[in-house]
Design an enzyme around this catalytic site. Structure first.
Site, PDB file in Angstrom:
ATOM      1  N   ASP A 283      -7.945 -35.905 -17.315  1.00 35.63           N
ATOM      2  CA  ASP A 283      -6.475 -35.192 -16.923  1.00 35.63           C
ATOM      3  C   ASP A 283      -5.368 -35.952 -17.975  1.00 35.63           C
ATOM      4  O   ASP A 283      -5.699 -36.777 -18.528  1.00 35.63           O
ATOM      5  CB  ASP A 283      -6.200 -35.414 -15.458  1.00 35.63           C
ATOM      6  N   ASP A 585      -6.281 -36.110 -10.145  1.00 40.95           N
ATOM      7  CA  ASP A 585      -5.598 -36.846  -9.105  1.00 40.95           C
ATOM      8  C   ASP A 585      -5.393 -36.060  -7.970  1.00 40.95           C
ATOM      9  O   ASP A 585      -4.878 -36.216  -6.908  1.00 40.95           O
ATOM     10  CB  ASP A 585      -4.293 -37.427  -9.803  1.00 40.95           C
ATOM     11  N   ASP A 589      -8.182 -30.701  -8.380  1.00 41.49           N
ATOM     12  CA  ASP A 589      -9.217 -31.262  -9.118  1.00 41.49           C
ATOM     13  C   ASP A 589     -10.554 -31.584  -8.411  1.00 41.49           C
ATOM     14  O   ASP A 589     -11.771 -32.100  -9.002  1.00 41.49           O
ATOM     15  CB  ASP A 589      -8.892 -32.614  -9.630  1.00 41.49           C
TER      16      ASP A 589
END
Length: 778
Positions: A283, A585, A589
């Site tokens: 990410d 996070d 996800d």
């Protein structure tokens, strides 16, 4: 079972020895076996106890969960264990409900109760259905909850009370090693049976030659017992029961050390699997960047202005009509999931996500008053941000009548819903092609400077709006574009370079604008000339054949949905057979974290759903920590390879020496007590020496192990066979030529020679361990 057999053997040995030879001479062998058994048991017990303490420490860290509550009229963060009935808990998407409670205030609240009820459909919670149960998760919306029950009195607590905590699953490496141990154990059992048969046959042959095969003495019984003890200890030595201990020691040691390096391992398997990783899908926000966002540029009324924290309000607002500033502040302070509070020390604290905090800070910089803005109008409806819409909205009841909707989110999406704009005079005018292109160019310009862009818009709804009606999707007036800077973390570029040299490809998967994503990726060293950047909508339209050719080249995926990330990870694992680590996070996800070989959740910015789906929690949200986890994973793998190499060599030599000697000479040079002693030292101290070696930077210069590589490599087989032959030749020479070489003669010559053979065998292992420890042998 082997220890139980040895215990029976020790009891019989003591009984027969004391009867035939008296105390203490007849008890030597029996007591030696008892001492060896006790040492093995106590060392294993102490090791297991220490490991259980480590897991308790890890479990304590895992439970350090904070929640936001209103208590004593103050919004504050507290530990989940400090919750008491009467607290008001603030919940948003992705949060786990920490206690049983009642819905007080909220919008569009959907609760996933599958963990309690098994129902896959989310439940709508509102004033008519106000009950919230601990352990469930917020799937959509936000709310405030009045805590009514905590701890073991909650529904979740009652459920947990009925369950006993299960042990940890065996890791893939442990499964492989236990398979090796089983095969070797069966071979050892075969060799033991043959050895026992050969020794007994030798005794019978000797009795026949002496003509006394019908007369048996106590000495003969003791000799038979010694043969049985040798056979049993061949099984004990053959079975490498030290392997599970070595794996456990190595993993527990690594887990404890990784805690100091800001990585909390939730699943044991992740330690070793991370060492095999060939691809990392990272990410952007909070992992590659610092996640401390600040508005640095804004385009209001067609004017682009720099924003500085030291800048006076009048300087930024000069040239911007009052109406535009007022509507901007109303949008910032009302269309938000964050909040500005004053703590006990009279210091202003901004609560909320980093993006929300950046906008609220910007609002304060413009001279806005958060509480005054919130009290000036009534909040009628909230549609929280989610990853599918990439926007959030609110509806306000304006003083004097009428309703006004505010929307903010991904710039391209919100701008596409606008048909009007506020011009430089503060008038609302149609959004013509020139204005649209100017705003679009501004978005691209901000994005090319690695700024995250958000578009803010509003819409007058008149007096006909109903709270049950959905927010309009078209007809908004664009207020402006803000550019938010999230600086790249120090050391990320170096960490990405280390991953490349280690054969690990790094990909950035983000929901941001593609220009922003490309700028950040270049700054981090992820996007190269050979790689490509793609947007999620384009990616998901590709066919299976196109994806197979495209995915190996993808280095950046922007504007990605959770499904895009999941598809990318699935293709990397199944089609390309890579070992994939994924960082995340948010709640969105979770599917990719679950699909990956190793899920890495962010400890600071991560939601509870993301953490629950992950194998490792990165406590400082730093990409450099991920590299450290990979280094530890490789260290574990190599340490265990060293131990296996060492132990298999000892096992093979002990088996061949005793078996060949028993078959050729009728006696075994390595006695039961001696073999048990070597076995104990090799299983415990050998494991401690080889399995707990910390990682070195050189480990990240090797290629990753990958998914299909054999655990025992060709180099290991070369070392095992070479060392086995060398040790066997040394011991066989001592056994056949030892007496002549050392000029041994007399009644104790056999005893002295066996002592020399045993000590030589031990020193061979000591030298071999040292070579492995110093990495002289590859």
């Amino acid at each position: 079972m082997t220890l139980m057999i040895l215990a029976v053997c020790a009891f019989v040995s003591l009984l027969v020895g004391i009867i035939m030879e008296g105390w203490p001479k007849g008890a030597h062998d029996g007591l030696g076996i008892v001492a060896s058994i006790l040492l093995v048991v106590f060392v294993t017990a102490i090791s297991d106890y220490r490991q259980s303490l480590q897991f308790k420490d890890l479990d304590r860290e895992k439970k350090k969960i904070t929640v936001q509550v209103t208590r004593d009229r103050q919004r504050q963060k507290i530990s989940i264990y400090d919750l008491v009935p009467g607290d008001i808990v603030h919940l948003s998407i992705g949060d786990q409900v920490p206690a049983d409670g009642l819905f007080v205030l909220g919008f569009s609240l959907l609760i996933n109760e599958s963990s309690l009820t098994g129902e896959s459909e989310p439940a709508h919670v509102n004033s008519e259905n106000p009950f919230l149960l601990s352990g469930t998760k917020v799937q959509d919306g936000s709310c405030k909850m009045l805590v009514t029950t905590v701890g073991m009195r909650t529904q979740w607590g009652k459920l947990m009370a009925t369950l006993s905590e299960g042990g940890d699953d065996e890791t893939p490496l442990q499964v492989k090693l236990n398979g090796v141990a089983t095969i070797i154990g069966k071979l050892g059992l075969f060799f033991a049976a043959v050895t026992f048969a050969v020794l007994v046959q030798g005794l019978f042959s000797r009795k026949l030659k002496e003509g006394s095969h019908w007369s048996w003495s106590g000495d003969d019984a003791l000799e038979m017992l010694e043969f049985f003890a040798v056979a049993v200890t061949i099984v004990v030595v053959a079975v490498p029961e030290g392997l599970p201990l070595a794996v456990t020691l190595s993993l527990a040691f690594a887990m404890k050390k990784m805690m100091h390096d800001k990585a909390l391992v939730r699943h044991l398997a992740a330690c070793e699997t991370m060492g095999s990783a060939t691809s990392i899908c990272s990410d952007k926000t909070g992992t590659l960047t610092t996640n401390s966002m600040t508005v640095v540029k804004a385009c209001i009324c067609g004017k682009i202005k720099e924003v500085s924290s030291s800048e006076e309000t009048s300087s930024f607002c000069s040239g911007i009509p009052d109406f535009a500033v007022r509507i901007l502040l109303q949008s910032i302070f009302n269309n938000t999931g964050g909040e500005i509070v004053t703590n006990k020390d009279n210091k202003t604290e901004i609560l909320g996500t980093p993006t929300e905090a950046a906008l609220l800070k910007f609002g304060l910089l413009l001279g806005g008053d958060f509480q005054a803005e919130r009290q000036a109008s009534k909040l009628v409806k909230v549609e929280p941000f989610n990853s599918a819409k990439k926007r959030m909205g609110v509806v306000l009841e304006i003083p004097g009548g009428g309703f006004r909707a505010h929307s903010k989110g991904a710039s391209e999406i919100v701008l596409a819903s606008c048909d009007k704009v506020i011009d430089s005079n503060g008038d609302v005018v149609p959004l013509n092609e020139a204005s649209f292109n100017h705003l679009k160019d501004t978005i691209e310009r901000f994005a090319s400077e690695a700024l995250r862009t958000l578009c803010l818009a509003y819409m007058e709804l008149g007096s006909e709006f109903s709270a049950e009606s959905p927010l309009p999707s078209k007809g908004y007036t664009c207020i402006g574009i803000v550019g938010i800077k999230d600086p790249v973390r120090p050391g990320v570029k170096e960490s990405v370079a280390i991953c490349r040299s280690a054969g690990i490809s790094v990909r950035m998967v983000t929901g941001d604008n593609i220009n922003t994503a490309k700028a950040i990726a270049r700054e981090c060293g992820i996007l190269t000339d050979e790689g490509i950047a793609i947007e999620g909508p384009v990616f998901r339209e590709k066919s299976e054949e196109e994806l197979q050719k495209l995915i190996p080249k993808i280095q950046v995926m922007a504007r990605s949905s959770p499904l895009d990330k999941h598809i990318l990870v699935k293709h990397l694992r199944t089609t390309l057979e890579e070992v994939v680590a994924v960082t995340g996070d948010g709640t969105n996800d979770a599917p990719a974290l679950h699909e990956a070989d190793i899920g890495l959740a962010m400890g600071i910015a991560g939601t509870e759903v993301a953490k629950e789906s992950a194998d490792v929690i990165i406590m400082d949200d730093n990409f450099s920590t991920i590299v450290t986890v990979g280094k530890w994973g490789r260290s574990i793998y190599i340490n265990i390879q060293k131990f296996v190499q060492f132990q298999l060599t000892v096992n093979i030599v002990a088996l061949i020496v005793n078996f060949s000697s028993a078959c050729l000479t009728g006696n075994a040079p390595l006695t039961a007590v001696q073999l048990l002693w070597v076995n104990m030292i090799m299983d415990t101290l050998g494991a401690l020496a080889l399995a707990t070696e910390p990682p070195t930077d050189d480990l990240m210069k090797r290629s990753p192990v990958g998914r299909k590589e054999n655990f025992i490599s060709n180099v290991m087989w070369r070392n095992i066979i070479g060392q086995s032959l060398y040790q066997f030749v040394v011991i066989w020479f001592l056994q056949t030529r030892g007496k002549a070489f050392f000029h041994l003669d007399g009644p104790d010559s056999d005893l002295i020679l066996n002592t020399i053979i045993f000590n030589s065998f031990v020193f061979c292992q000591v030298t071999y361990t040292r070579l492995l420890y110093l990495e002289v042998l590859p």
